[in-house]
Design a protein around this motif. Structure first.
Motif, PDB file in Angstrom:
ATOM      1  N   GLY A 210       0.864  -1.226  -0.125  1.00 19.67           N
ATOM      2  CA  GLY A 210       0.076  -0.135  -0.049  1.00 19.67           C
ATOM      3  C   GLY A 210       0.913   1.271  -0.030  1.00 19.67           C
ATOM      4  O   GLY A 210       2.041   1.462   0.497  1.00 19.67           O
ATOM      5  N   GLY A 211       0.241   2.503  -0.470  1.00 18.32           N
ATOM      6  CA  GLY A 211       1.035   3.675  -0.627  1.00 18.32           C
ATOM      7  C   GLY A 211       0.678   4.258   1.020  1.00 18.32           C
ATOM      8  O   GLY A 211      -0.294   3.882   1.748  1.00 18.32           O
ATOM      9  N   ILE A 212       1.664   5.018   1.305  1.00 15.20           N
ATOM     10  CA  ILE A 212       1.619   5.777   2.747  1.00 15.20           C
ATOM     11  C   ILE A 212       1.464   7.207   2.354  1.00 15.20           C
ATOM     12  O   ILE A 212       2.109   8.030   1.409  1.00 15.20           O
ATOM     13  N   ARG A 213       1.068   7.923   3.483  1.00 11.86           N
ATOM     14  CA  ARG A 213       0.895   9.212   3.342  1.00 11.86           C
ATOM     15  C   ARG A 213       0.646  10.098   4.594  1.00 11.86           C
ATOM     16  O   ARG A 213       0.212   9.396   5.621  1.00 11.86           O
ATOM     17  N   SER A 214       0.782  11.544   4.602  1.00 17.18           N
ATOM     18  CA  SER A 214       0.572  12.130   5.914  1.00 17.18           C
ATOM     19  C   SER A 214      -0.938  12.354   5.879  1.00 17.18           C
ATOM     20  O   SER A 214      -1.677  12.501   4.626  1.00 17.18           O
ATOM     21  N   SER A 230      -5.498  14.558   3.399  1.00 14.71           N
ATOM     22  CA  SER A 230      -4.384  13.894   3.080  1.00 14.71           C
ATOM     23  C   SER A 230      -3.216  14.566   2.358  1.00 14.71           C
ATOM     24  O   SER A 230      -3.533  15.153   1.445  1.00 14.71           O
ATOM     25  N   GLY A 231      -2.121  13.979   2.467  1.00 17.80           N
ATOM     26  CA  GLY A 231      -0.782  14.642   1.531  1.00 17.80           C
ATOM     27  C   GLY A 231      -0.735  13.671   0.509  1.00 17.80           C
ATOM     28  O   GLY A 231      -1.368  12.715   0.125  1.00 17.80           O
ATOM     29  N   GLU A 232       0.407  14.027  -0.197  1.00 10.71           N
ATOM     30  CA  GLU A 232       0.767  13.195  -1.349  1.00 10.71           C
ATOM     31  C   GLU A 232       1.172  11.801  -0.681  1.00 10.71           C
ATOM     32  O   GLU A 232       1.680  11.524   0.082  1.00 10.71           O
ATOM     33  N   THR A 233       0.495  10.723  -1.740  1.00  9.70           N
ATOM     34  CA  THR A 233       0.602   9.485  -1.611  1.00  9.70           C
ATOM     35  C   THR A 233       2.350   8.774  -1.940  1.00  9.70           C
ATOM     36  O   THR A 233       2.518   9.155  -2.942  1.00  9.70           O
ATOM     37  N   ILE A 234       2.880   8.171  -1.116  1.00  2.00           N
ATOM     38  CA  ILE A 234       4.263   7.722  -1.413  1.00  2.00           C
ATOM     39  C   ILE A 234       3.982   6.147  -1.753  1.00  2.00           C
ATOM     40  O   ILE A 234       3.877   5.566  -0.993  1.00  2.00           O
ATOM     41  N   ALA A 235       4.098   6.121  -2.970  1.00  2.00           N
ATOM     42  CA  ALA A 235       4.011   4.661  -3.686  1.00  2.00           C
ATOM     43  C   ALA A 235       5.097   3.652  -3.225  1.00  2.00           C
ATOM     44  O   ALA A 235       6.136   3.804  -2.665  1.00  2.00           O
ATOM     45  N   VAL A 236       4.736   2.404  -3.384  1.00  2.00           N
ATOM     46  CA  VAL A 236       5.621   1.299  -3.000  1.00  2.00           C
ATOM     47  C   VAL A 236       6.756   1.250  -4.012  1.00  2.00           C
ATOM     48  O   VAL A 236       6.693   1.680  -4.930  1.00  2.00           O
ATOM     49  N   GLY A 237       8.216   1.390  -3.254  1.00  2.00           N
ATOM     50  CA  GLY A 237       9.162   1.645  -4.145  1.00  2.00           C
ATOM     51  C   GLY A 237       9.684   3.121  -4.000  1.00  2.00           C
ATOM     52  O   GLY A 237      10.913   3.414  -4.360  1.00  2.00           O
ATOM     53  N   GLU A 238       9.024   4.111  -3.523  1.00  2.00           N
ATOM     54  CA  GLU A 238       9.369   5.306  -3.592  1.00  2.00           C
ATOM     55  C   GLU A 238       9.730   5.892  -2.090  1.00  2.00           C
ATOM     56  O   GLU A 238       9.154   5.683  -0.843  1.00  2.00           O
ATOM     57  N   THR A 239      10.320   7.023  -2.204  1.00  4.91           N
ATOM     58  CA  THR A 239      10.713   7.949  -0.778  1.00  4.91           C
ATOM     59  C   THR A 239      10.246   9.138  -1.042  1.00  4.91           C
ATOM     60  O   THR A 239      10.578   9.746  -2.304  1.00  4.91           O
ATOM     61  N   GLY A 240       9.724  10.038  -0.021  1.00  6.62           N
ATOM     62  CA  GLY A 240       9.216  11.401  -0.565  1.00  6.62           C
ATOM     63  C   GLY A 240       8.690  12.011   0.506  1.00  6.62           C
ATOM     64  O   GLY A 240       8.385  11.388   1.822  1.00  6.62           O
ATOM     65  N   THR A 241       8.370  13.345   0.466  1.00  8.90           N
ATOM     66  CA  THR A 241       7.464  14.099   1.419  1.00  8.90           C
ATOM     67  C   THR A 241       6.222  14.538   1.246  1.00  8.90           C
ATOM     68  O   THR A 241       5.889  14.487   0.206  1.00  8.90           O
ATOM     69  N   SER A 242       5.232  14.187   2.283  1.00  9.05           N
ATOM     70  CA  SER A 242       3.936  14.148   2.123  1.00  9.05           C
ATOM     71  C   SER A 242       3.426  15.386   3.097  1.00  9.05           C
ATOM     72  O   SER A 242       3.865  15.169   4.403  1.00  9.05           O
ATOM     73  N   THR A 243       2.541  16.055   2.512  1.00 13.88           N
ATOM     74  CA  THR A 243       1.987  17.366   3.494  1.00 13.88           C
ATOM     75  C   THR A 243       0.464  17.447   3.371  1.00 13.88           C
ATOM     76  O   THR A 243      -0.046  17.525   2.113  1.00 13.88           O
ATOM     77  N   ALA A 244      -0.047  17.337   4.473  1.00 12.93           N
ATOM     78  CA  ALA A 244      -1.476  17.414   4.587  1.00 12.93           C
ATOM     79  C   ALA A 244      -1.871  18.562   5.347  1.00 12.93           C
ATOM     80  O   ALA A 244      -1.055  19.292   6.211  1.00 12.93           O
ATOM     81  N   THR A 245      -2.784  19.384   4.431  1.00 12.44           N
ATOM     82  CA  THR A 245      -3.375  20.638   4.985  1.00 12.44           C
ATOM     83  C   THR A 245      -4.740  20.567   5.678  1.00 12.44           C
ATOM     84  O   THR A 245      -5.659  20.170   4.693  1.00 12.44           O
ATOM     85  N   LEU A 246      -5.191  20.966   6.835  1.00 18.55           N
ATOM     86  CA  LEU A 246      -6.580  20.933   7.239  1.00 18.55           C
ATOM     87  C   LEU A 246      -6.954  22.213   7.898  1.00 18.55           C
ATOM     88  O   LEU A 246      -6.297  22.686   8.826  1.00 18.55           O
ATOM     89  N   ALA A 247      -8.107  22.770   7.531  1.00 24.24           N
ATOM     90  CA  ALA A 247      -8.703  23.917   8.224  1.00 24.24           C
ATOM     91  C   ALA A 247      -9.536  23.445   9.467  1.00 24.24           C
ATOM     92  O   ALA A 247     -10.401  22.667   9.117  1.00 24.24           O
ATOM     93  N   VAL A 248      -9.485  23.978  10.484  1.00 22.32           N
ATOM     94  CA  VAL A 248     -10.136  23.623  11.785  1.00 22.32           C
ATOM     95  C   VAL A 248     -11.628  23.891  11.752  1.00 22.32           C
ATOM     96  O   VAL A 248     -11.870  25.150  11.500  1.00 22.32           O
ATOM     97  N   ALA A 249     -12.476  22.969  11.617  1.00 25.71           N
ATOM     98  CA  ALA A 249     -13.855  23.185  11.590  1.00 25.71           C
ATOM     99  C   ALA A 249     -14.417  24.080  12.818  1.00 25.71           C
ATOM    100  O   ALA A 249     -13.792  23.836  13.858  1.00 25.71           O
ATOM    101  N   GLY A 250     -15.838  24.353  12.689  1.00 26.08           N
ATOM    102  CA  GLY A 250     -16.264  25.216  13.767  1.00 26.08           C
ATOM    103  C   GLY A 250     -16.658  24.291  14.807  1.00 26.08           C
ATOM    104  O   GLY A 250     -16.845  24.704  16.285  1.00 26.08           O
ATOM    105  N   ASN A 251     -16.817  23.213  14.677  1.00 27.37           N
ATOM    106  CA  ASN A 251     -17.304  21.928  15.869  1.00 27.37           C
ATOM    107  C   ASN A 251     -16.217  21.231  16.042  1.00 27.37           C
ATOM    108  O   ASN A 251     -16.461  20.202  16.755  1.00 27.37           O
ATOM    109  N   ALA A 252     -15.027  21.621  15.708  1.00 26.01           N
ATOM    110  CA  ALA A 252     -13.973  20.665  15.919  1.00 26.01           C
ATOM    111  C   ALA A 252     -13.416  20.842  17.422  1.00 26.01           C
ATOM    112  O   ALA A 252     -13.301  21.892  17.978  1.00 26.01           O
TER     113      ALA A 252
END
Length: 298
Positions: A210-214, A230-252
């Protein structure tokens, strides 16, 4: 000698000042860290003034300027004040914004920790012992959250204590692993703020499937999932940086920050490093830095 002008590192090219125009004063000399660099004719400056060419003094140098007779007999000596150039910065500390000209002093982690007194007027740009961490900023001994200049973000604080540039192993069978779940207030976040997780991932194990990600999830007060990022998916056989960005919801109420998995029916293994959790409300996450707590509490 009536005045010695302040020398600004990186800007000044002469040590300058004024003297009382004594007829005996024929030479001006410089002593740097105990070494006499010799003298030059005082006549190279206008009457009543002196100057000595020196364009590479450092803020840590101990410097004295002296006036002497033609024969080299010292008449008077004084310390040369040396300062760093001020930088126009916008800094954020505990949600409060300050904009102005700050003296910025770059210093190694061990030197900063060893300082018995720190100045409330100096922004310390601390180089951590972790060689791949960027500078971590403090105003006096208070951690700075964000530093910007006209070119953009210079620094954004890592909210994750214990982050490192060294690789760490992980194993993942379900959807997530290496999860940090906290109330949004523990990260200093409010409704509408932006939360960022950046992480470097190694998915080069050939047996992985499986792929992995932030990955970030936020929850309301009933522990119901609101949404995910979710950030960028790092596929099997690869190395890389994954960055996820989320806006905090009003009811969070809480957020869970983790490494995400594209499947949940196979155990994959990998490595991660340079994990950074940052408040992206006032600027991007910046480069990898360790948390200021990892410096203060060393």
């Amino acid at each position: 000698m009536t005045r010695v002008d302040t020398y600004i590192v990186g800007q000044s090219t002469w040590v300058t000042g004024e003297h009382s125009e004594s007829e005996l004063a024929k030479k001006v000399g410089l002593i740097v860290n105990g070494t006499d660099l010799g003298s030059a004719p005082i006549s190279q400056a206008e009457p009543g003034h002196f100057k000595y060419w020196k364009n590479d003094l450092k803020e840590t140098d101990v410097v004295q300027v002296y006036l002497a007779t033609e024969e080299g007999k010292e008449l008077t000596k004084a310390a040369v004040p040396i300062v760093l150039p001020k930088q126009n910065l916008t800094i954020f500390i505990n949600g409060e914004e300050q904009t102005g000209d700050f003296e910025v002093k770059q210093i190694d982690q061990d030197e900063y920790v060893a300082l018995s007194e720190k100045s409330p007027d100096i922004v310390y740009a601390v180089q951590p012992n972790d060689p791949e961490s960027g500078l971590v900023y403090f105003l006096d001994d208070v951690p700075v959250d964000l530093v910007k200049n006209t070119a953009g973000v210079l620094y954004n604080r890592n909210l994750l204590v214990g982050a490192t540039s060294e690789w760490k192993d992980f194993s993942i069978t379900g959807w997530t692993t290496e999860t940090h779940r906290k109330e949004i207030s523990e990260y200093g976040l409010s409704i509408g703020d932006t939360l960022i997780q950046s992480i470097e991932l190694d998915n080069t194990n050939s047996e992985n499937q499986g792929g992995i990600r932030s990955f970030i999830v936020q929850y309301d007060e009933t522990d119901t999932q609101i949404d995910t990022a979710s950030g960028e998916t790092i596929a099997v056989g690869e190395t890389g940086t994954s960055t996820a960005t989320l806006a905090v919801a009003g009811n969070a109420i809480e957020v869970a920050i983790s490494i995400g998995h594209s499947i949940n029916d196979h155990t994959d293994t990998g490595r991660f490093r340079k994990r950074k959790i940052a408040n992206g409300t006032n600027g991007d996450s910046g480069n990898f830095t360790i948390a200021p707590e990892d410096i203060i509490n060393q």
